[in-house]
Every structure is written in C-alpha cells, then in structure tokens.
Design a protein around this motif. Structure first.
Motif, PDB file in Angstrom:
ATOM      1  N   SER A 174      19.538  20.325  -8.420  1.00 23.15           N
ATOM      2  CA  SER A 174      20.662  20.680  -7.618  1.00 23.15           C
ATOM      3  C   SER A 174      21.738  20.910  -7.648  1.00 23.15           C
ATOM      4  CB  SER A 174      19.613  22.260  -8.426  1.00 23.15           C
ATOM      5  OG  SER A 174      19.798  23.370  -9.570  1.00 23.15           O
ATOM      6  N   HIS A 175      21.296  20.472  -6.253  1.00 22.77           N
ATOM      7  CA  HIS A 175      22.455  20.673  -5.339  1.00 22.77           C
ATOM      8  C   HIS A 175      23.096  19.090  -5.686  1.00 22.77           C
ATOM      9  CE1 HIS A 175      24.168  21.542  -1.850  1.00 22.77           C
ATOM     10  NE2 HIS A 175      23.777  20.025  -1.164  1.00 22.77           N
ATOM     11  N   GLU A 204      23.942  17.746  -8.313  1.00 22.64           N
ATOM     12  CA  GLU A 204      25.179  18.324  -9.453  1.00 22.64           C
ATOM     13  C   GLU A 204      25.861  19.035  -9.555  1.00 22.64           C
ATOM     14  OE1 GLU A 204      24.873  20.346 -13.523  1.00 22.64           O
ATOM     15  OE2 GLU A 204      22.892  20.380 -12.691  1.00 22.64           O
ATOM     16  N   ALA A 205      25.541  20.084  -8.143  1.00 24.57           N
ATOM     17  CA  ALA A 205      26.985  20.953  -8.015  1.00 24.57           C
ATOM     18  C   ALA A 205      27.659  20.079  -7.468  1.00 24.57           C
ATOM     19  CB  ALA A 205      25.967  22.033  -7.499  1.00 24.57           C
ATOM     20  N   THR A 206      27.885  19.630  -6.114  1.00 26.68           N
ATOM     21  CA  THR A 206      28.223  18.885  -5.427  1.00 26.68           C
ATOM     22  C   THR A 206      28.613  17.188  -5.326  1.00 26.68           C
ATOM     23  OG1 THR A 206      26.720  18.045  -3.938  1.00 26.68           O
ATOM     24  CG2 THR A 206      27.840  20.649  -3.388  1.00 26.68           C
ATOM     25  N   ASP A 250      29.785  14.968  -2.735  1.00 22.45           N
ATOM     26  CA  ASP A 250      29.989  14.768  -1.298  1.00 22.45           C
ATOM     27  C   ASP A 250      28.437  13.399  -1.526  1.00 22.45           C
ATOM     28  OD1 ASP A 250      30.820  17.206  -1.152  1.00 22.45           O
ATOM     29  OD2 ASP A 250      29.083  18.800  -1.189  1.00 22.45           O
ATOM     30  N   VAL A 260      20.078  21.028   4.771  1.00 25.56           N
ATOM     31  CA  VAL A 260      20.430  20.553   3.300  1.00 25.56           C
ATOM     32  C   VAL A 260      21.928  21.232   3.417  1.00 25.56           C
ATOM     33  CG1 VAL A 260      20.569  20.077   0.530  1.00 25.56           C
ATOM     34  CG2 VAL A 260      18.824  19.770   1.760  1.00 25.56           C
ATOM     35  N   MET A 299      24.904  23.697   2.176  1.00 26.76           N
ATOM     36  CA  MET A 299      25.496  24.398   0.981  1.00 26.76           C
ATOM     37  C   MET A 299      26.764  24.889   1.449  1.00 26.76           C
ATOM     38  SD  MET A 299      21.740  26.549   0.138  1.00 26.76           S
ATOM     39  CE  MET A 299      22.651  27.879  -1.178  1.00 26.76           C
ATOM     40  N   THR A 300      27.485  25.602   1.725  1.00 26.60           N
ATOM     41  CA  THR A 300      28.359  25.779   1.964  1.00 26.60           C
ATOM     42  C   THR A 300      28.586  25.481   3.785  1.00 26.60           C
ATOM     43  OG1 THR A 300      28.124  28.618   3.165  1.00 26.60           O
ATOM     44  CG2 THR A 300      28.006  27.812   1.008  1.00 26.60           C
ATOM     45  N   ALA A 359      17.293  26.529  -6.974  1.00 26.61           N
ATOM     46  CA  ALA A 359      18.594  25.829  -7.454  1.00 26.61           C
ATOM     47  C   ALA A 359      19.438  26.539  -8.147  1.00 26.61           C
ATOM     48  CB  ALA A 359      18.223  25.524  -9.015  1.00 26.61           C
ATOM     49  N   PHE A 404      21.567  27.881  -5.400  1.00 21.63           N
ATOM     50  CA  PHE A 404      22.847  26.988  -5.012  1.00 21.63           C
ATOM     51  C   PHE A 404      23.706  26.266  -5.741  1.00 21.63           C
ATOM     52  CE2 PHE A 404      19.504  24.151  -3.446  1.00 21.63           C
ATOM     53  CZ  PHE A 404      20.087  23.638  -1.948  1.00 21.63           C
ATOM     54  N   LYS A 405      23.660  26.510  -7.353  1.00 17.89           N
ATOM     55  CA  LYS A 405      24.797  26.571  -8.320  1.00 17.89           C
ATOM     56  C   LYS A 405      25.312  28.279  -8.396  1.00 17.89           C
ATOM     57  CE  LYS A 405      22.924  23.841 -11.910  1.00 17.89           C
ATOM     58  NZ  LYS A 405      21.943  23.525 -12.965  1.00 17.89           N
ATOM     59  N   THR A 429      26.382  29.792  -5.760  1.00 23.69           N
ATOM     60  CA  THR A 429      26.395  30.006  -4.110  1.00 23.69           C
ATOM     61  C   THR A 429      27.850  28.693  -4.417  1.00 23.69           C
ATOM     62  OG1 THR A 429      24.724  30.154  -3.052  1.00 23.69           O
ATOM     63  CG2 THR A 429      26.325  29.333  -1.907  1.00 23.69           C
ATOM     64  N   LYS A 430      28.123  27.350  -5.023  1.00 24.06           N
ATOM     65  CA  LYS A 430      28.398  26.843  -5.365  1.00 24.06           C
ATOM     66  C   LYS A 430      29.995  27.308  -6.408  1.00 24.06           C
ATOM     67  CE  LYS A 430      30.372  22.760  -4.392  1.00 24.06           C
ATOM     68  NZ  LYS A 430      30.072  22.618  -2.897  1.00 24.06           N
ATOM     69  N   THR A 454      31.735  29.486  -4.023  1.00 23.44           N
ATOM     70  CA  THR A 454      33.099  29.037  -3.203  1.00 23.44           C
ATOM     71  C   THR A 454      33.817  27.779  -3.515  1.00 23.44           C
ATOM     72  OG1 THR A 454      30.973  27.293  -3.080  1.00 23.44           O
ATOM     73  CG2 THR A 454      30.975  29.213  -1.246  1.00 23.44           C
TER      74      THR A 454
END
Lengths: 201, 264
Positions: free
Chosen positions: A15-16, A18-20, A23, A69, A71-72, B254, B257-258, B260-261, B264
């Motif tokens: 999931s992470h 996908e969001a980044t 990166d 890991v 996140m921000t 998950a 995560f989403k 938070t993203k 930002t």
C-alpha cells in the motif's frame, strides 16, 4: 500466524509502495535495526517472595530486528520481530515468547522519537512430561509435569520512547495487555539497545 | 548445536508448576462457576457465610487477573445443596456414584466444609482438600473444595489467609498441582503475605487455559473466542487462528498510510 503477519506486513508495504511509487526502495526502507535488551513481564503482578514483594525488573534477554519504513519526514512505520530467549521455567518446562510488532514512530527531533503500536505476543509453554513427589502439607503426593506444548496469543497496545545517537538507539518499550478489560490489564516492558544499519538515501 | 541450545536456554527459575493429573485435564468452558455449597446441617467450625463473602476476592485477586489466560471464574455466592454428604462424605476421586462427596453440577466448583476423618485424619493440619473429581477424557466436568471442619484451624486464619487458601484450592480444582516455589500460590502452605500469583501459578494457568488472540482484552472478534474448545489433543487448546485479526491490523495500517500520504 506468521504467514498472516507477513500478509499484514506485505499489505502495508504494498500500500505504501503504491502511495509513494516515485520513491526509491532505499527512500522507503530507511534502515535495518538490530536490537538486544531485557524483557520484564507484568510489573507488580508477579509475587517473588513470601512477604508479598513483586517483580519490577527481570533479566530476560531479548533479541530482535526491525526496519524503518518512511511515511513522511516525521512519521514512520516500523515492523519488528522480537524474541525473548527461551526461559527454563523449572524442571522440564520451557517458556518461549515471540513478539510480532508494528509501531508508528514520530520523530521529535534528530535524537529522539516516540512510538505507538501493537503486538501479537506469542507465548509458548512446553513441558517434557513426567511426575514428581511433592509436599502436600500432610505427607507427599504425586504431581505431574506438563507433557504438551501450548501457546497463548495476546494482542497488546504498545507505547515507547527512544533516544538515538547516530547509528545507535536506546529504547523503553511498554506493552499493555487487556487494555479494554481493567481487571486483567497488565504491563510488561523492555529496555533495549539498538543498532541501525543505514540503507542509504 | 546442543551446546548452543543449552547456552540459549537460560535458567531463571529452579522449580516449575505441576498438574494434579497426568493428562493435563482442564475445564472446557471459558467461564466456570464457583459456589459455596450450604449443607442442611451447619458446619461445626467453618462459617460458610463468611467463605461465601470471600469467594469473589479469592477469584478476582488471583486467577481472574491473568491476561494470558482465558479462564474466568464466576462467583455466585452460595446455594443450598440439600445434601449432607458434602459435609460428611469421603472425597470421590472419579465420576459416578462412589458413596462419598457428591459430584457437582457440570462446570461447577463447589466450596464447602467437610468433617470426614478419612479426608482429614485425626488432628490433621490440612486446611482444605481438592481434586477435580469429575474428569471425562481431557475435560474437567466439576470439582469440590472441602474445607477442614474437623477442627478450628481454618476458622483461626486471618481473612487474607482464608482468601489465599480458597484461591489455592480452586487452583487444584482447575487442574494445577503444587509448586516448590514459596512465592507461588500453589506452594503447599500459607506464606506470611500473599498478594499476587507467582510466576509458576501464572505459567500453569496460561498452560491450561491459553488465550487465543485476545484483541486488547475485548475478546476476539468474528466469534472465535467464544468457540474455543479444549482437549482436542492439538496441544494448543483450540482451533482459533490469528489470520483475521492480523489481516485487519494490516488493513488499518494501509489505510493510515494512504490517508497520511494524501495529507502530505
């Protein structure tokens, strides 16, 4: 259960990712942490002598590893696996505790961070069987040593604080059992030292 | 390799908990009733009304405090057994008619007084006596705690010591044997100050009644905790798996995560 934990971990990581997606791998997985310390179970709830004294600190060696890991800039998620080395709980009985953990960590500054997370505490008690004669107050009786392996699994709410100096950290980590059930609520803690191997930018 | 394992296996205790039967029998249900059995004839030396008042304290101060155990001992005061055999009978060691102390109702632990001198030989220093006296397969069906009514030794104890004695006997009723550690409640004699269970007691009750994924103490969702079964021979006390709780944890992570993203 380990498979389901891996599932949870991969689900989170995917999931992470996908969001980044822009990166790089090294930006998401900042480092690998290696931990060693001592784990104390159930502060103030385990009687240790005949006069009502209870355990506040116990030397139960623990080792573990984790990865940060990102996140921000200030927040990261930290999956962690810890193992309290097997303890011989008397003649023919061994206790083994494995912690499958995930923390959210907030970086207060370059040298400290706070953690909130959850664990699955996998506590295995295994006996070799047999029997022995013990005092029963009026002579002796035969009692039996456990002959099976049985496992309890608790879900805990975890709070921790960590000081970091370059690649090294020192952490006070608490685990709250039965948060929602006051009569069974108990707290364990770990004092641990960590080494963080930087995976680079 | 053996050397390495020996090195890792760090001894922290000299003694261990024991069981009072060779098969590791335990109550099948998560909740077990503990009651005081009132005989038609009052006890000679034991005040069962007082025992009834101490019962909750005995359970809540000890066995009901262990977060790694699923066992919940429910106290419901006293009940009239209508049967003097509890008071006069010899402790039955197995189910069925034995001409002695009656077998309690399923899932019950009965606490009562007893003056049978076979149980408590003349001048006995025993304060009380217990066996899970109705075992079927690997399940304890019921148990009787007999407090010594042949002399005044129990009545002479302080209230705190009476609580500890009752809790100790209930420890036997749920399947535990004695410990050689004086810090353990299951030590064979009363110690000066008993405030908590010892490590042996906690390990013992966790071994017999392990929690299977207790989410923050609320019990497991998806009904798994209520369907726990014991004695199925798998050694883990039940077939509950941890997949769904852990998967939910992953899902929540998950989502965080989403969110938070996005912020930002």
């Amino acid at each position: 259960m380990i498979i389901s934990f891996l599932f949870a971990f991969l689900f989170s990581a995917a999931s992470h990712a996908e969001a980044t997606s822009t990166d790089s791998f090294s930006q998401r997985f900042k480092n690998l942490g290696f931990h060693a310390g001592s784990h104390t179970e159930f502060i103030g709830r385990v009687q240790t002598d005949e006069n009502g004294g209870t355990e506040k600190f116990a030397f139960n060696p623990l080792i573990g590893f984790s990865t940060d890991v990102k996140m921000t800039d200030d927040w990261m998620i930290i999956p962690e696996l810890n193992w309290v080395l097997p303890r011989e709980a008397g003649e023919g009985v061994t206790q083994n505790l494995i912690m499958l953990r995930t923390d959210f960590a907030w970086r207060g500054s370059d040298w400290w961070r706070l953690r909130v997370g959850t664990s699955l505490m996998v506590n295995n008690i295994k006996g070799e069987g047999g029997s022995k004669e013990l005092n029963n107050g009026n002579g002796t009786s035969r009692f039996y040593i456990p002959a099976e392996s049985r496992t309890s699994v608790n879900n805990t709410l975890d709070l921790g604080a960590e000081a970091i100096l370059e690649d090294f950290g020192i952490r006070f980590q608490t685990y709250i059992y039965s948060v929602l059930k006051s009569e069974r609520r108990e707290i364990s803690y770990t004092l641990m030292f960590s080494y963080y191997y930087d995976l680079g930018e | 390799m053996k050397f390495l394992f020996s090195f890792l296996l760090l001894p922290t205790l000299a003694q261990a908990f024991t069981l009072n039967n060779s098969i590791g029998a335990r109550f099948k249900e998560k909740e077990v009733n503990v009651r005081v059995g009132m005989n038609p004839t009052p006890c000679d030396n034991v005040d069962l009304d007082e025992v009834s008042g101490l019962l909750s304290e005995a359970m809540d101060n000890f066995w009901n405090k262990v977060s790694t155990s699923r066992l919940e001992l429910k106290t419901s005061g006293s009940e009239n057994t209508g049967d003097d055999n509890y008071w006069t009978g010899e402790l039955c060691l197995s189910g069925g008619a034995c001409g002695g102390t009656p077998i309690p109702a399923p899932n019950d632990i009965i606490v009562t007084c007893n003056k049978n001198t076979t149980n408590f030989p003349g001048g006995s220093s025993l304060l009380a006596l217990t066996l899970p006296n109705d075992i079927s397969g690997k399940d304890i069906k019921g148990a009787v705690v007999l407090i010594n009514d042949t002399n005044g030794s129990f009545g002479a104890l302080s209230s705190k010591d009476k609580v500890a004695v009752i809790a100790h006997e209930v420890g036997h009723a749920i399947g535990l044997g004695h410990s050689e550690e004086s810090s353990a409640l299951m030590f064979y004699k009363v110690v000066p100050t008993r405030t908590n269970l010892g490590r042996d007691d906690r390990l013992g009750v966790t071994y017999l009644y392990p929690v299977q994924v207790d989410l923050f103490g609320a019990g497991c969702f998806l009904g798994t905790i209520s369907t726990l079964k014991s004695g199925d021979g798998d050694g883990d006390g039940g077939g509950t798996n941890t997949f769904w709780p852990t998967a939910l944890m992953g899902l929540l992570l998950a989502l965080v995560f989403k969110r938070t993203k996005k912020e930002t």
